[in-house]
Write a protein that holds these residues in place. Structure first.
Motif, PDB file in Angstrom:
ATOM      1  N   VAL A 352       5.671  40.863  13.950  1.00 45.87           N
ATOM      2  CA  VAL A 352       6.253  40.970  12.616  1.00 45.87           C
ATOM      3  C   VAL A 352       7.272  42.108  12.568  1.00 45.87           C
ATOM      4  O   VAL A 352       8.355  41.968  11.986  1.00 45.87           O
ATOM      5  CB  VAL A 352       5.144  41.171  11.567  1.00 45.87           C
ATOM      6  CG1 VAL A 352       5.736  41.535  10.211  1.00 45.87           C
ATOM      7  CG2 VAL A 352       4.290  39.915  11.436  1.00 45.87           C
ATOM      8  N   ALA A 353       6.929  43.249  13.167  1.00 46.59           N
ATOM      9  CA  ALA A 353       7.838  44.391  13.140  1.00 46.59           C
ATOM     10  C   ALA A 353       9.153  44.073  13.842  1.00 46.59           C
ATOM     11  O   ALA A 353      10.239  44.399  13.344  1.00 46.59           O
ATOM     12  CB  ALA A 353       7.164  45.608  13.784  1.00 46.59           C
ATOM     13  N   ALA A 354       9.069  43.437  15.008  1.00 42.69           N
ATOM     14  CA  ALA A 354      10.293  43.066  15.730  1.00 42.69           C
ATOM     15  C   ALA A 354      11.101  42.046  14.940  1.00 42.69           C
ATOM     16  O   ALA A 354      12.344  42.134  14.869  1.00 42.69           O
ATOM     17  CB  ALA A 354       9.928  42.517  17.108  1.00 42.69           C
ATOM     18  N   PHE A 355      10.431  41.085  14.327  1.00 52.45           N
ATOM     19  CA  PHE A 355      11.126  40.069  13.542  1.00 52.45           C
ATOM     20  C   PHE A 355      11.803  40.701  12.327  1.00 52.45           C
ATOM     21  O   PHE A 355      12.964  40.377  12.013  1.00 52.45           O
ATOM     22  CB  PHE A 355      10.123  39.003  13.089  1.00 52.45           C
ATOM     23  CG  PHE A 355      10.722  37.948  12.207  1.00 52.45           C
ATOM     24  CD1 PHE A 355      11.361  36.839  12.749  1.00 52.45           C
ATOM     25  CD2 PHE A 355      10.657  38.045  10.818  1.00 52.45           C
ATOM     26  CE1 PHE A 355      11.914  35.866  11.936  1.00 52.45           C
ATOM     27  CE2 PHE A 355      11.200  37.082   9.997  1.00 52.45           C
ATOM     28  CZ  PHE A 355      11.833  35.988  10.562  1.00 52.45           C
ATOM     29  N   ALA A 356      11.107  41.605  11.617  1.00 52.30           N
ATOM     30  CA  ALA A 356      11.685  42.234  10.431  1.00 52.30           C
ATOM     31  C   ALA A 356      12.926  43.047  10.784  1.00 52.30           C
ATOM     32  O   ALA A 356      13.926  43.023  10.048  1.00 52.30           O
ATOM     33  CB  ALA A 356      10.642  43.116   9.754  1.00 52.30           C
ATOM     34  N   THR A 357      12.881  43.751  11.896  1.00 49.75           N
ATOM     35  CA  THR A 357      14.059  44.521  12.321  1.00 49.75           C
ATOM     36  C   THR A 357      15.250  43.607  12.572  1.00 49.75           C
ATOM     37  O   THR A 357      16.393  43.914  12.195  1.00 49.75           O
ATOM     38  CB  THR A 357      13.731  45.317  13.593  1.00 49.75           C
ATOM     39  OG1 THR A 357      12.643  46.208  13.328  1.00 49.75           O
ATOM     40  CG2 THR A 357      14.929  46.116  14.061  1.00 49.75           C
ATOM     41  N   GLU A 358      14.973  42.457  13.176  1.00 49.63           N
ATOM     42  CA  GLU A 358      16.043  41.522  13.494  1.00 49.63           C
ATOM     43  C   GLU A 358      16.682  40.936  12.229  1.00 49.63           C
ATOM     44  O   GLU A 358      17.914  40.918  12.097  1.00 49.63           O
ATOM     45  CB  GLU A 358      15.493  40.406  14.382  1.00 49.63           C
ATOM     46  CG  GLU A 358      16.524  39.383  14.799  1.00 49.63           C
ATOM     47  CD  GLU A 358      15.936  38.297  15.678  1.00 49.63           C
ATOM     48  OE1 GLU A 358      16.596  37.249  15.849  1.00 49.63           O
ATOM     49  OE2 GLU A 358      14.815  38.493  16.187  1.00 49.63           O
ATOM     50  N   VAL A 359      15.850  40.457  11.300  1.00 51.84           N
ATOM     51  CA  VAL A 359      16.426  39.814  10.111  1.00 51.84           C
ATOM     52  C   VAL A 359      17.008  40.842   9.157  1.00 51.84           C
ATOM     53  O   VAL A 359      17.973  40.541   8.434  1.00 51.84           O
ATOM     54  CB  VAL A 359      15.367  38.943   9.388  1.00 51.84           C
ATOM     55  CG1 VAL A 359      14.943  37.782  10.258  1.00 51.84           C
ATOM     56  CG2 VAL A 359      14.160  39.765   8.941  1.00 51.84           C
ATOM     57  N   ASP A 360      16.458  42.059   9.119  1.00 52.42           N
ATOM     58  CA  ASP A 360      17.042  43.088   8.265  1.00 52.42           C
ATOM     59  C   ASP A 360      18.435  43.467   8.751  1.00 52.42           C
ATOM     60  O   ASP A 360      19.305  43.821   7.959  1.00 52.42           O
ATOM     61  CB  ASP A 360      16.149  44.334   8.244  1.00 52.42           C
ATOM     62  CG  ASP A 360      14.876  44.114   7.447  1.00 52.42           C
ATOM     63  OD1 ASP A 360      14.780  43.088   6.747  1.00 52.42           O
ATOM     64  OD2 ASP A 360      13.960  44.961   7.539  1.00 52.42           O
ATOM     65  N   ALA A 397      12.833  49.174   3.848  1.00 56.18           N
ATOM     66  CA  ALA A 397      12.018  50.028   4.701  1.00 56.18           C
ATOM     67  C   ALA A 397      11.511  49.206   5.889  1.00 56.18           C
ATOM     68  O   ALA A 397      11.028  48.088   5.714  1.00 56.18           O
ATOM     69  CB  ALA A 397      10.842  50.594   3.911  1.00 56.18           C
ATOM     70  N   PRO A 398      11.640  49.734   7.109  1.00 56.40           N
ATOM     71  CA  PRO A 398      11.202  48.964   8.282  1.00 56.40           C
ATOM     72  C   PRO A 398       9.693  48.740   8.270  1.00 56.40           C
ATOM     73  O   PRO A 398       8.931  49.534   7.703  1.00 56.40           O
ATOM     74  CB  PRO A 398      11.631  49.839   9.463  1.00 56.40           C
ATOM     75  CG  PRO A 398      11.749  51.221   8.902  1.00 56.40           C
ATOM     76  CD  PRO A 398      12.180  51.063   7.478  1.00 56.40           C
ATOM     77  N   ILE A 399       9.271  47.668   8.894  1.00 52.50           N
ATOM     78  CA  ILE A 399       7.846  47.363   9.019  1.00 52.50           C
ATOM     79  C   ILE A 399       7.344  48.035  10.285  1.00 52.50           C
ATOM     80  O   ILE A 399       7.748  47.674  11.402  1.00 52.50           O
ATOM     81  CB  ILE A 399       7.606  45.846   9.081  1.00 52.50           C
ATOM     82  CG1 ILE A 399       8.179  45.156   7.854  1.00 52.50           C
ATOM     83  CG2 ILE A 399       6.122  45.557   9.226  1.00 52.50           C
ATOM     84  CD1 ILE A 399       7.530  45.542   6.555  1.00 52.50           C
TER      85      ILE A 399
END
Length: 638
Positions: A352-360, A397-399
């Motif tokens: 989830v953290a890697a995905f959130a960084t990518e889409v953000d 805010a990043p996950i």
């Protein structure tokens, strides 16, 4: 005779020592060679799957022998393997046809059969569809779509997964109730051979003592042999009172040649030294070969029997109040279990953290829907839209992926499933921990973040059950709390709107509640004071559309997450027009002109509360543990 007898005894003992050493070393080496037992037991199954697209190795096959399981799969250009709880594997498969690999105890061999699940066995979400449709006869396209099964790769249900080409081999240590799912990883040909190996204890605890003891006895024999040679040489020294010859002189002997002087004794002594050198080279190599722990008795085995307990047990827990969980009458009822394990949750959070960084970074709102839903998705979608026009606007805010300081899965027997977790930012400990509520709607969907908020400073989170047990969900109408969880959002919305004048104000603890200052009566008044005299601001709060998530705590209370939407309308009071000031609201709305109708902003508020149980101290109040607020809408007033 005394000297000769002593030398003779030394030589005899030396010979006995050599024989004993040879026997001991030979037995020790034989235990590690010709007499060595196998180090594993193996079982294999050759499969013909027909139209089946999956292979499931059942728990009884994995537990056919104790110890870790080494699983080797072959017979396909591409091989995929994952493992998870048996109930999760069955739920993910739904009605898909698969080959079940079991264990035949009588034959002590693996068995296989093709299984087609009944349609009724497919898990059904517990939440009703928002758009019900009339039943229709299934079409060919619908049947084909139902028959097609997505790839299991990347599913959040698995405890771990692997893939390789041609042959895949991995060693796992799974507890009871775990199944292995195997497929062709996108290929057309299902793997045709499955082999499972279990380790056997083939240690030889006396091999080491025998080898080392034999080497020591051999050295003792060498010492006795050398002692005998040295004693023999000393006994050949000068002799006194020898008889004289006819002329009173010793008979003269011929003078030896240069090569003969001292030749025989020195050669004998040289040979003895070379013989003594051999064990000095052999014994260390034998001692080093016996250094493995398998060569020696284990003190741990003598102190306690070997355990076969799994490395990561998974505990199922009955629902609260189910005192007859062990009765036979309840055997057919589905047992509740925690939605996830801690290692599983850590794996999910890394994804989830890697995905959130990518889409953000890409501001892809459509892609964000793969891992975000509800208020969390609304906040990110609005942020992406604002940043598309206002580049300097801050990103969400990043996950954080780790460390997880709290993991509270819901006790569940079906779907949807919910998990509350708290993660710290490992790179910047000054950032407040992030509380996340994730929901999995169906077995084939991944977990999505429903709520994402920051914990309040010095938030006092109550004790909760360990992740291996999980927490039961609490109904919105449950009367055992100071306020039913279904009423918390509406009550707090009223407190924000009216402040201390609200009838619910005494129910909420004001200490540390900064949100009241920002979005409550004080913040609303500050907004009005900043407006020109020709405009007024009005505020209204409503409960968000997202579901209330409530999980029990150890003290009979509940952790409750809800959402509120606050609408701020700015209306002209002199018959003129108003518009948005340059900034996020103007960027989100795209409205840059003036209007006589007025303009409005919508603030999405995500909240985490602790609601005490009835019967606690009279002063117990509902505490705000964390929140987040973000602009989710802006437009002209309709």
């Amino acid at each position: 005779m005394g000297g000769n007898g002593g030398r003779f005894v030394r030589f005899v003992f030396a010979i006995v020592a050599f024989i004993a050493a040879a026997v001991m070393i030979g037995l020790g080496i034989a235990q590690r060679t010709v007499f060595l037992e196998p180090d594993r037991v193996s079982m294999s199954a050759t499969l013909s799957g027909g139209d089946a697209g999956f292979i499931v190795v059942e728990p009884e096959a994995l537990a056919a022998h104790p110890g870790k399981q080494t699983i080797t799969v072959s017979g396909s250009p591409k091989v995929y393997l994952s493992y998870g709880r048996s109930s999760d594997v069955e739920a993910w498969l739904g009605g898909a046809e698969y080959v079940s690999v079991g264990y035949d105890a009588e034959a002590d061999a693996l068995s296989d059969e093709i299984v087609v699940a009944e349609p009724d066995d497919e898990p059904v979400p517990t939440t009703p569809s928002t758009t019900p449709t009339a039943p229709t006869a299934p079409t060919a396209d619908a049947a084909e779509a139902e028959a097609s099964v997505p790839s299991p790769a990347g599913s959040d249900l698995w405890l771990d997964e692997f893939s390789d080409e041609m042959t895949l081999s991995t060693t796992v240590d799974v507890p009871e109730g775990i199944s292995v799912l195997i497929t062709a990883d996108g290929g057309d040909e299902l793997p045709s051979r499955v082999k499972i190996d279990w380790p056997l204890d083939n240690s030889t605890p006396w091999a080491g003592p025998l080898i080392v003891g034999g080497a020591l006895v051999f050295l003792l024999g060498i010492a006795l042999l050398l002692s005998g040679f040295i004693n023999h040489r000393r006994s050949r020294g000068p002799r006194r009172n020898l008889p004289k010859g006819p002329r009173g002189k010793l008979p003269s002997a011929p003078k030896p040649g240069r090569m003969q002087v001292g030749g025989a004794p020195r050669r004998a002594l040289g040979r003895a030294k070379r013989v003594a050198l051999v064990p000095l080279l052999v014994v260390p190599s034998l001692a080093l070969s016996a250094c493995s722990p398998d060569y020696w008795p284990s003190l741990d085995q003598l102190a306690a029997p070997e355990t076969t307990a799994p490395a990561t047990p998974i505990v199922s827990s009955p629902a609260p109040g189910d005192d007859d969980a062990g009765d036979d009458e309840g055997d057919d009822e589905p047992q509740t279990q925690p939605a996830v394990t801690v290692p599983q949750m850590e794996r999910i959070m890394r994804r989830v953290a890697a995905f959130a960084t990518e889409v953000d970074t890409s501001r892809d709102a459509a892609a964000a829907a793969q891992r975000f839903t509800g208020p969390a998705l609304e906040a990110r979608t609005a942020n992406y839209a604002i940043r598309g026009t206002l580049a300097e606007h801050a990103a969400p805010a990043p996950i954080p992926a780790s460390p997880l300081t709290l993991t509270l899965p819901q006790q569940a027997s079906g779907w949807p499933r919910t998990v509350l977790t708290v993660a710290k930012n490992a790179d910047d400990p000054t950032i407040a921990p992030t509380a996340l509520v994730l929901v999995q709607q169906t077995p084939r969907e991944n977990y999505k973040i429903l709520y994402s908020l920051a914990l309040a400073p010095d938030a006092d989170v109550p004790e909760v059950a360990p992740a291996s047990i999980g927490a039961p969900p609490i109904s919105p109408e449950f009367k055992g709390l100071v306020m039913p969880t279904g009423q918390v959002a509406a009550a707090y919305a009223d407190v924000l709107l009216k402040g201390d004048a609200s009838e619910f104000a005494p129910t909420f603890d004001p200490e540390g509640d900064v949100l009241r200052e920002q979005l409550g009566v004080t913040g609303q008044q500050a907004t009005n004071d900043a407006l020109p005299g020709t405009a007024d601001a009005t505020f209204s709060n409503i409960v968000g559309d997202s579901p209330t998530i409530a999980l029990a705590t150890n003290d009979a209370g509940a952790l409750v997450t809800v959402s509120i939407e606050q609408t701020e309308k700015v209306l002209p009071n002199d018959g003129g027009t108003v518009g948005f000031e340059p900034g996020p609201a103007a960027a989100l709305s795209g409205f840059t002109g003036k209007t006589a109708k007025g303009v409005q902003r919508v603030i999405g508020i995500q909240l985490l509360f602790y609601v005490p149980g009835v019967g606690n101290d009279a002063d117990d109040q509902i505490r705000l543990l964390g929140w987040s607020e973000s602009l989710i809408g802006a437009s002209e007033v309709p």
